[in-house]
Design an enzyme around this catalytic site. Structure first.
Site, PDB file in Angstrom:
ATOM      1  N   HIS A   1     -24.106 -63.725  49.765  1.00  0.00           N
ATOM      2  CA  HIS A   1     -23.823 -62.352  49.320  1.00  0.00           C
ATOM      3  C   HIS A   1     -24.132 -62.268  47.833  1.00  0.00           C
ATOM      4  CE1 HIS A   1     -22.045 -60.995  53.118  1.00  0.00           C
ATOM      5  NE2 HIS A   1     -21.570 -62.233  53.204  1.00  0.00           N
TER       6      HIS A   1
ATOM      7  N   ARG B   1     -44.083 -63.478  43.544  1.00  0.00           N
ATOM      8  CA  ARG B   1     -43.926 -63.538  42.092  1.00  0.00           C
ATOM      9  C   ARG B   1     -42.463 -63.556  41.664  1.00  0.00           C
ATOM     10  NH1 ARG B   1     -48.436 -60.090  42.385  1.00  0.00           N
ATOM     11  NH2 ARG B   1     -47.093 -58.230  42.315  1.00  0.00           N
TER      12      ARG B   1
ATOM     13  N   ASP C   1     -21.133 -67.470  62.483  1.00  0.00           N
ATOM     14  CA  ASP C   1     -20.613 -66.306  61.749  1.00  0.00           C
ATOM     15  C   ASP C   1     -19.919 -65.352  62.726  1.00  0.00           C
ATOM     16  OD1 ASP C   1     -20.006 -64.688  59.597  1.00  0.00           O
ATOM     17  OD2 ASP C   1     -22.022 -63.858  59.370  1.00  0.00           O
TER      18      ASP C   1
ATOM     19  N   GLY D   1     -21.129 -59.847  60.952  1.00  0.00           N
ATOM     20  CA  GLY D   1     -20.955 -61.119  61.633  1.00  0.00           C
ATOM     21  C   GLY D   1     -21.760 -61.111  62.919  1.00  0.00           C
TER      22      GLY D   1
END
Length: 403
Positions: free
Chosen positions: A215, A247, A294, A331
């Site tokens: 996150h 880049r 998750d 999740g």
């Protein structure tokens, strides 16, 4: 999960003998091998020509029918399942037990109880519940510790984290948790670009807690600087982090190229395209990829509304969980056996390598590879028996058959 065919035997005194299976070990696959479980440990293991210990004669014998015997899965990032979340204020600990039981049926024998971004008081209460559960019998999947996901994350990449509680790292919180619950915190997710984050990462490492990036709006350079201070893990790689650009390689570019960092991935076919997982596994090597679920409370539950993640309403449609407001993925409803099969069938990873990603790699990241994560004598009897179609036939967690 279909039950294994058994022959009569005294399971209490002689343990359990799984024979005629492809045993996945660190040294290779033992075709037609056997593995003997006794007193919550792997008592012995061998190939078809290796003699059985005489004490195994009284074991309950299970015919593996040429299927696979794997180490139990270790999930370092799981929020819940079967309608319960680790953040639930359940003083009876029944919610934790329900989560552990559900995931054990799907091959998970060890897990980190994973938090969401919440208040200091709520996080402390969650750690306390997990600590008390860990002190008990734990008849299902073993809770190996706590993974704090947040609250020190990026608002820009909050995903399904509650923005009301997001803030900069607080060293005094960490020191209090580490002192009050020694050995319970195993991993923490934070955004390394936040003020004070590098000092916090260093303090995590000093407490023996794995510092993880997630996150996060971090640049490539910020992730490398964090790794210099002890960052060793990336949470749900590709999701909720700055992407790779030729880049501006971002967080993803640093994770792909820094050998110090292990990379989680949610292999459910929704969070990450299988081609991106191929890129990840080829860049990191099989030893640095970690499968996670998750999973949220809705794992194992029917489609519909009425679910929450960190107090935010969630809608489950065709097994995919999304926030009701905004539609972010919330999740997953993935299980570890589902992640393992996805890696083999869709990504093209071979069974021993996928097994390592689901078991050995996470155990090693937590410093628990001397106890679990691979099939070796004297390790804990965390064992899976699969048929040739990679369907679970049986799960043993600490030597206990999960039913």
């Amino acid at each position: 999960m279909s039950g294994p065919a058994r022959q009569a035997g005294n399971a209490w005194s002689g343990g359990t003998l799984i024979a005629n299976a492809r045993i996945v070990t660190p040294g290779g696959v033992l075709d037609g091998g056997w593995i003997w479980l006794r007193n919550a440990e792997i008592a012995a293991i061998g190939g078809p020509s290796d003699p059985l210990p005489s004490a195994a004669a009284s074991a309950e014998r299970i015919d593996g029918d040429g299927g696979w015997a794997l180490p139990g899965f270790v999930d370092v990032h799981v929020h819940g399942g079967a309608g319960h979340d680790f953040m639930d204020a359940d003083e009876s600990l029944a919610g934790i037990e329900a989560i552990a039981r559900f995931h054990a049926k799907h091959g998970t024998t060890g897990m980190l109880a994973t938090s969401l971004t919440a208040s200091r008081e709520e996080l402390t209460a969650m750690i306390d519940r997990a600590s008390r559960y860990m002190a008990g019998d734990m008849p299902f999947a073993q809770v190996l510790g706590v993974h704090l996901e947040g609250p020190f994350v990026s608002l820009k990449w909050k995903g399904a984290q509650n923005p009301d509680y997001i803030g900069p790292p607080q060293l005094d919180w960490l020191d209090e948790w580490a002192a009050r619950y020694p050995g319970v915190l195993k991993l923490q997710t934070l955004a390394p670009e936040l003020p004070g984050a590098l000092d916090y990462i260093e303090r995590l490492a000093s407490h023996g807690i794995v510092p993880a990036a997630g996150h996060t709006d971090a640049t490539y350079e910020q992730i490398v600087a964090a790794a210099d201070r002890g960052l060793r893990h990336a949470v749900h790689t590709f999701n909720a982090m700055t992407p790779l650009h030729h880049r501006n390689p971002g967080t993803v570019g640093a994770v792909l190229t820094d050998d110090r960092i292990s990379a989680e991935v949610i292999a459910d076919g929704h969070h990450v395209h299988h081609a991106a997982i191929k890129v990840l596994s080829r860049s990191k090597g099989n030893g640095k990829v970690i499968l996670v679920t998750d999973a949220m409370a809705a794992a194992g539950m029917p489609d519909g509304e009425g679910y929450e993640l960190g107090g935010l309403p969630v809608v489950l449609t065709c097994g995919v969980a999304r926030l009701k407001d905004g539609g972010n993925l919330a999740g997953s409803t993935l299980t570890m056996i589902g992640a393992f099969r996805h890696m083999v069938r869709e990504v093209g990873i071979d069974i021993p390598a996928a097994s390592a990603m689901a078991s050995g790699n996470p155990a090693r990241q937590l410093g628990l590879d001397g106890v679990t994560g691979s099939l070796e004598a004297r390790k804990r009897a965390d064992v899976l028996l699969l048929n040739e179609a990679l369907e679970l036939r049986a799960v043993w967690a600490r030597g206990r058959l999960q039913e």
